[in-house]
Scaffold this motif. Structure first.
Motif, PDB file in Angstrom:
ATOM      1  N   LEU A 125       0.829  -1.207   0.000  1.00  0.00           N
ATOM      2  CA  LEU A 125       0.000   0.000   0.000  1.00  0.00           C
ATOM      3  C   LEU A 125       0.859   1.251   0.000  1.00  0.00           C
ATOM      4  O   LEU A 125       0.531   2.247  -0.632  1.00  0.00           O
ATOM      5  CB  LEU A 125      -0.867   0.048   1.263  1.00  0.00           C
ATOM      6  N   ALA A 126       1.957   1.191   0.750  1.00  0.00           N
ATOM      7  CA  ALA A 126       2.804   2.367   0.921  1.00  0.00           C
ATOM      8  C   ALA A 126       3.694   2.586  -0.299  1.00  0.00           C
ATOM      9  O   ALA A 126       4.202   3.683  -0.501  1.00  0.00           O
ATOM     10  CB  ALA A 126       3.670   2.201   2.170  1.00  0.00           C
ATOM     11  N   SER A 127       3.862   1.556  -1.107  1.00  0.00           N
ATOM     12  CA  SER A 127       4.766   1.658  -2.250  1.00  0.00           C
ATOM     13  C   SER A 127       4.276   2.711  -3.242  1.00  0.00           C
ATOM     14  O   SER A 127       3.077   2.917  -3.406  1.00  0.00           O
ATOM     15  CB  SER A 127       4.858   0.287  -2.917  1.00  0.00           C
ATOM     16  N   ASP A 128       5.213   3.371  -3.918  1.00  0.00           N
ATOM     17  CA  ASP A 128       4.825   4.395  -4.891  1.00  0.00           C
ATOM     18  C   ASP A 128       4.046   3.797  -6.047  1.00  0.00           C
ATOM     19  O   ASP A 128       3.250   4.469  -6.689  1.00  0.00           O
ATOM     20  CB  ASP A 128       6.079   5.097  -5.441  1.00  0.00           C
ATOM     21  N   PRO A 130       1.488   0.874  -6.919  1.00  0.00           N
ATOM     22  CA  PRO A 130       0.642  -0.173  -6.346  1.00  0.00           C
ATOM     23  C   PRO A 130       0.378  -1.323  -7.321  1.00  0.00           C
ATOM     24  O   PRO A 130      -0.476  -2.158  -7.056  1.00  0.00           O
ATOM     25  CB  PRO A 130      -0.645   0.570  -6.023  1.00  0.00           C
ATOM     26  N   ALA A 133       0.435  -4.968  -5.882  1.00  0.00           N
ATOM     27  CA  ALA A 133      -0.715  -5.290  -5.028  1.00  0.00           C
ATOM     28  C   ALA A 133      -1.971  -5.477  -5.878  1.00  0.00           C
ATOM     29  O   ALA A 133      -2.769  -6.387  -5.634  1.00  0.00           O
ATOM     30  CB  ALA A 133      -0.942  -4.178  -4.006  1.00  0.00           C
ATOM     31  N   ARG A 134      -2.135  -4.611  -6.875  1.00  0.00           N
ATOM     32  CA  ARG A 134      -3.305  -4.703  -7.751  1.00  0.00           C
ATOM     33  C   ARG A 134      -3.281  -6.012  -8.535  1.00  0.00           C
ATOM     34  O   ARG A 134      -4.284  -6.702  -8.669  1.00  0.00           O
ATOM     35  CB  ARG A 134      -3.324  -3.499  -8.685  1.00  0.00           C
TER      36      ARG A 134
END
Lengths: 213, 213
Positions: A125-128, A130, A133-134
């Motif tokens: 979530l914090a990564s520039d 996403p 994750a998606r």
């Protein structure tokens, strides 16, 4: 489900290596996998292309990580292979799926393997970007859920996405923000309270799921 | 609602200062506010204690930031004063509150001020210490919602917390992960699909909200 011994070695860099440079090679494969999965998605990223990028033989990728699902789980630093959990959902009676998923997912998050799983989700979530994750949600998790809830045909993606919106928020409030009273509620209570939300998204007679004529 | 010109200056460090050292003083106040809000919470953090920590006069804190709510919004780098939005919810008929909140919140997230609001929430999620985000939700946002939905008495905290779990997940999937089809769905559709979830949490006849005898 597959290749148990290979799966067990994923994520561990401490055991005695079969050859020198073991852990450096593993990290190179994981780095290449993260880049490739983020660039082209899970389905299109081949073990071969990841091996080429890491400058190793594809057989070595399978040797260290097992299946592509297991490699993805390792790249995301997940403590479990999500496929093991997801493959069980198809056998659950559809009218119980909402509560079953709440119980299963909360059971994992609250277990010893839950902390690294929550930490992995938080860092995604914090990564520039996403994308990873998606990709994980769309091509691994929701891909398994969509066909189970695609009634009437064409509604599965929205139904699964709505369920993901409730589950993601339960993860954020209970495990990341530790927001009370959600953080301390019993799994039984949350299954009874939030299970029907998922169930309505999965099987409810909902307007707005199909484009109007 | 209050002190419009003061509120407008919150978050901007570029305008011509009223005195030299203006922006350094503003930053010192914001740093002190973040530390104090995280340490003791919103309610117990006084403007006086924040001024003392920043080594300025309390009047200067009011001068720069307006109310304590406005100072908290500035400390969180929120583009709007949440109190302005929250204070409108009490006037909404309770049976429409779920859909109204979905429309209002999605309207803000999708608007020009939404991007910095989403970025602020994301950086709070990523922070090692989620205290500030938790304090904001518990003592600012949910504090306004709880009394509106506290029927039968004692259920308001759980009802508001459950609603927060759905809203947080909608933010994460739609605005942070940009997960399709949730990311592209019309506000009208999401209001019709997710509004009833919030409404059930707010006013549904739910078991499990009160401890059993």
């Amino acid at each position: 489900m597959t290749s148990g011994t290979r799966g067990m070695s994923a994520g561990s860099g401490t055991r005695s290596g079969r050859r020198p440079g073991n852990s450096g090679t593993r990290e190179a494969i994981l780095d290449a996998a993260r880049i490739r999965f983020a660039a082209v998605g899970f389905d299109k990223a081949s073990i071969r292309s990841i091996a080429t990028a890491a400058e190793v033989d594809p057989a070595l990728v399978h040797h260290y990580f097992g299946t592509k699902h297991q490699l993805f789980a390792a790249a995301l630093q997940l403590p479990v292979d999500p496929q093991d959990i997801l493959s069980g959902f198809a056998a659950v009676p559809i009218e119980n799926l909402g509560e079953h998923i709440i119980r299963t997912v909360l059971g994992i998050w609250d277990s010893p393997v839950g902390m690294p799983a929550v930490a992995a989700f938080r860092s995604l979530l914090a990564s520039d970007d996403p994308t990873l994750a998606r990709t994980f949600l769309l091509e691994v998790v929701l891909k398994e859920i969509r066909p189970l809830v695609d009634s009437p045909p064409g509604t599965g993606a929205k139904r699964a996405g709505l369920a993901a919106s409730q589950l993601a928020g339960l993860l954020v409030t209970r495990k990341i923000l530790k927001l009370e009273p959600i953080a301390s509620m019993a799994i039984d209570d949350l299954a009874a309270l939030v299970g029907p939300t998922l169930q309505r998204y999965f099987t409810g007679d909902l307007d707005r799921l199909l484009p109007s004529e």
